[in-house]
Write an enzyme that holds these catalytic residues in place. Sequence first.
Site, PDB file in Angstrom:
ATOM      1  N   GLU A  97       0.530  -0.670   0.019  1.00  0.00           N
ATOM      2  CA  GLU A  97       0.563  -0.118  -0.141  1.00  0.00           C
ATOM      3  C   GLU A  97       0.940   1.076  -0.031  1.00  0.00           C
ATOM      4  OE1 GLU A  97      -3.368  -0.889   2.972  1.00  0.00           O
ATOM      5  OE2 GLU A  97      -1.410  -2.445   3.397  1.00  0.00           O
ATOM      6  N   SER A  99      -5.775  -2.920   1.143  1.00  0.00           N
ATOM      7  CA  SER A  99      -6.256  -3.109  -0.394  1.00  0.00           C
ATOM      8  C   SER A  99      -5.974  -4.129  -0.651  1.00  0.00           C
ATOM      9  CB  SER A  99      -5.147  -2.509  -0.197  1.00  0.00           C
ATOM     10  OG  SER A  99      -4.771  -1.055   0.229  1.00  0.00           O
ATOM     11  N   TYR A 125      -9.177   1.778  -5.547  1.00  0.00           N
ATOM     12  CA  TYR A 125      -8.171   3.004  -6.090  1.00  0.00           C
ATOM     13  C   TYR A 125      -8.633   3.994  -7.352  1.00  0.00           C
ATOM     14  CZ  TYR A 125      -6.553   1.907  -1.318  1.00  0.00           C
ATOM     15  OH  TYR A 125      -6.707   1.694  -0.861  1.00  0.00           O
ATOM     16  N   ARG A 161     -10.695   3.163  12.003  1.00  0.00           N
ATOM     17  CA  ARG A 161     -12.197   3.057  10.238  1.00  0.00           C
ATOM     18  C   ARG A 161     -12.186   1.553  11.248  1.00  0.00           C
ATOM     19  NH1 ARG A 161     -10.432   3.005   4.902  1.00  0.00           N
ATOM     20  NH2 ARG A 161     -11.680   0.933   5.030  1.00  0.00           N
ATOM     21  N   ASP A 207     -15.282  -1.312   9.891  1.00  0.00           N
ATOM     22  CA  ASP A 207     -15.764  -1.535   8.582  1.00  0.00           C
ATOM     23  C   ASP A 207     -16.867  -2.779   8.806  1.00  0.00           C
ATOM     24  OD1 ASP A 207     -14.344   0.678   7.631  1.00  0.00           O
ATOM     25  OD2 ASP A 207     -13.255  -1.891   6.629  1.00  0.00           O
ATOM     26  N   GLU A 252     -13.910  -5.992   9.357  1.00  0.00           N
ATOM     27  CA  GLU A 252     -12.454  -5.290   9.840  1.00  0.00           C
ATOM     28  C   GLU A 252     -12.022  -4.506  10.571  1.00  0.00           C
ATOM     29  OE1 GLU A 252      -9.314  -5.567   7.670  1.00  0.00           O
ATOM     30  OE2 GLU A 252     -10.437  -3.779   6.055  1.00  0.00           O
ATOM     31  N   ASN A 299      -9.781  -0.684  10.570  1.00  0.00           N
ATOM     32  CA  ASN A 299      -8.076  -0.266  10.290  1.00  0.00           C
ATOM     33  C   ASN A 299      -7.676   0.485  10.724  1.00  0.00           C
ATOM     34  OD1 ASN A 299      -8.311  -1.509   6.814  1.00  0.00           O
ATOM     35  ND2 ASN A 299     -10.694  -0.921   7.687  1.00  0.00           N
ATOM     36  N   GLY A 351      -6.850   4.970   4.634  1.00  0.00           N
ATOM     37  CA  GLY A 351      -6.429   5.289   3.655  1.00  0.00           C
ATOM     38  C   GLY A 351      -6.487   7.212   4.235  1.00  0.00           C
TER      39      GLY A 351
HETATM   40  N1  LIG Z   1     -16.708 -12.454   3.774  1.00  0.00           N
HETATM   41  C1  LIG Z   1     -16.997 -11.697   2.884  1.00  0.00           C
HETATM   42  N2  LIG Z   1     -18.257 -11.732   2.899  1.00  0.00           N
HETATM   43  C2  LIG Z   1     -18.611 -10.730   1.642  1.00  0.00           C
HETATM   44  N3  LIG Z   1     -17.529  -9.877   0.913  1.00  0.00           N
HETATM   45  C3  LIG Z   1     -16.090  -9.638   1.303  1.00  0.00           C
HETATM   46  C4  LIG Z   1     -16.040 -10.498   2.529  1.00  0.00           C
HETATM   47  N4  LIG Z   1     -14.833 -10.161   2.675  1.00  0.00           N
HETATM   48  C5  LIG Z   1     -14.206  -9.467   2.466  1.00  0.00           C
HETATM   49  N5  LIG Z   1     -14.942  -9.492   1.327  1.00  0.00           N
HETATM   50  C6  LIG Z   1     -14.784  -8.109   0.281  1.00  0.00           C
HETATM   51  O1  LIG Z   1     -13.835  -7.852  -0.062  1.00  0.00           O
HETATM   52  C7  LIG Z   1     -13.490  -6.090   0.478  1.00  0.00           C
HETATM   53  C8  LIG Z   1     -12.155  -6.604   1.464  1.00  0.00           C
HETATM   54  O2  LIG Z   1     -11.763  -7.477   1.625  1.00  0.00           O
HETATM   55  P1  LIG Z   1     -11.433  -6.727   3.360  1.00  0.00           P
HETATM   56  O3  LIG Z   1     -11.313  -7.964   4.646  1.00  0.00           O
HETATM   57  O4  LIG Z   1     -11.839  -5.828   4.347  1.00  0.00           O
HETATM   58  O5  LIG Z   1      -9.704  -6.531   3.520  1.00  0.00           O
HETATM   59  P2  LIG Z   1      -8.671  -5.710   3.067  1.00  0.00           P
HETATM   60  O6  LIG Z   1      -8.290  -5.733   4.504  1.00  0.00           O
HETATM   61  O7  LIG Z   1      -7.908  -5.597   1.978  1.00  0.00           O
HETATM   62  O8  LIG Z   1      -9.714  -4.023   3.173  1.00  0.00           O
HETATM   63  C9  LIG Z   1     -14.463  -5.494   1.138  1.00  0.00           C
HETATM   64  O9  LIG Z   1     -14.382  -4.849   1.215  1.00  0.00           O
HETATM   65  C10 LIG Z   1     -15.759  -6.400   0.950  1.00  0.00           C
HETATM   66  O10 LIG Z   1     -15.673  -6.040  -0.234  1.00  0.00           O
HETATM   67 MG   LIG Z   2     -11.298  -3.437   3.882  1.00  0.00          MG
END
Ligand SMILES: Nc1ncnc2c1ncn2[C@@H]1O[C@H](COP(=O)(O)OP(=O)(O)O)[C@@H](O)[C@H]1O
Ligand SMILES: [Mg+2]
Length: 343
Positions: free
Chosen positions: A17, A177, A246, A284, A286, A300, A302, A306
């Site tokens: 990132e 990311s 991005y 943040r 989520d 998660e 963060n 960003g």
């Molecule tokens: N269990 C899940 N079900 C549906 N969509 C998911 C799931 N896990 C991740 N995603 C999708 O993938 C994206 C990135 O996953 P995330 O766990 O937030 O990782 P990062 O830390 O890279 O942001 C999420 O914003 C969502 O769009």
């Molecule tokens: Mg995420």
Amino acid sequence: MVARRTLGILFGGRSAEHEVSVQSAASIWRAVDRSKYEVVPIAISKAGKWTAGMSPLAVLEVGAVVPEPEQAQDPACALAGVDIAFPVLHGPYGEDGTIQGMLEILDIPYVGAGVLASSLCLDKAMAKLVFAQCGFPQGPFLTFHRNYCRQQPAAVLRAVEDQLGFPCFVKPANMGSSVGISKVHIPDRLPQALELAADYDSKIVIEAFIDGREIECSVLGNEQPMASVPGEILPDAEFYDYQAKYVSDSQVLIPAPLTPQQVANVQQLAIDVFTAAGCSGLARVDFFLRNSDGQLLLNEVNTMPGFTRISAYPKLWEASGLAYSQLVDELVVLALERYAERR
Ligand SMILES: Nc1ncnc2c1ncn2[C@@H]1O[C@H](COP(=O)(O)OP(=O)(O)O)[C@@H](O)[C@H]1O
Ligand SMILES: [Mg+2]
């Protein structure tokens, strides 16, 4: 007149990132109140080489990446004279407690979460286990070591079929990311998704696909954190992958179209999660809002989201009445408060 304090902005770094960090740092660089702080930029290259004095704007002029210096500085020397550090670094070696530990040793106050909260939140496997223990609602998940995935692929597949089903999401535990993440629709595709995740971390998280809306909430504070209005991500892709985050036109709806009760739930859970993880300064948080039953599920945290002017974290605060430059100012104040508290 009070002497201005020196604020060191650390940016770039060794993670995938890097470019996001340069952009965030450039926005912060422009926003710092120069009457209060003298600002020193500290650029970290992708190879992890430090150079003090190269501003993020200068880096943007030559591209999006911190150039590899011919002669690197010792990190402690680069930080000499810095009164407060703002590590605008995402992912491994920046958001994971390592820089934070170094700043603790050097006795420099810094913006954001401390060592444990940083490393906990960057490790999706550990974070999920801790949050499950706290009783926070999350979707079904499994964690594996990559060696186990390589040696026992049939057992992993069986566990996924029995406990999660398809589609599922495969993620390296420690990235951000969306790097290394795959949505896997059919069993045949599981091995390649596991291999991709294994390129980034030895620990792999597999989650059941959650069919729901993506909601984000910004939290600000130390021991008495506040939550912003929630926002909703509308990914311009099948999921919110790197490209969607991005490059393309994903939208964030601010505020998210939610009922007052839903807003209150999001804000309360965001604050509870922030507190349970031991966060400070900012995070943040989520979520998913599951379509089938309206259940709010934690995705998660963060700890260094960003931070460009158009990033969700500051945008959510703006919509809550806190302008970008005020937010930057408040974060520095919170860093000093936390430092004083810990002494
Ligand atoms: N269990 C899940 N079900 C549906 N969509 C998911 C799931 N896990 C991740 N995603 C999708 O993938 C994206 C990135 O996953 P995330 O766990 O937030 O990782 P990062 O830390 O890279 O942001 C999420 O914003 C969502 O769009
Ligand atoms: Mg995420």
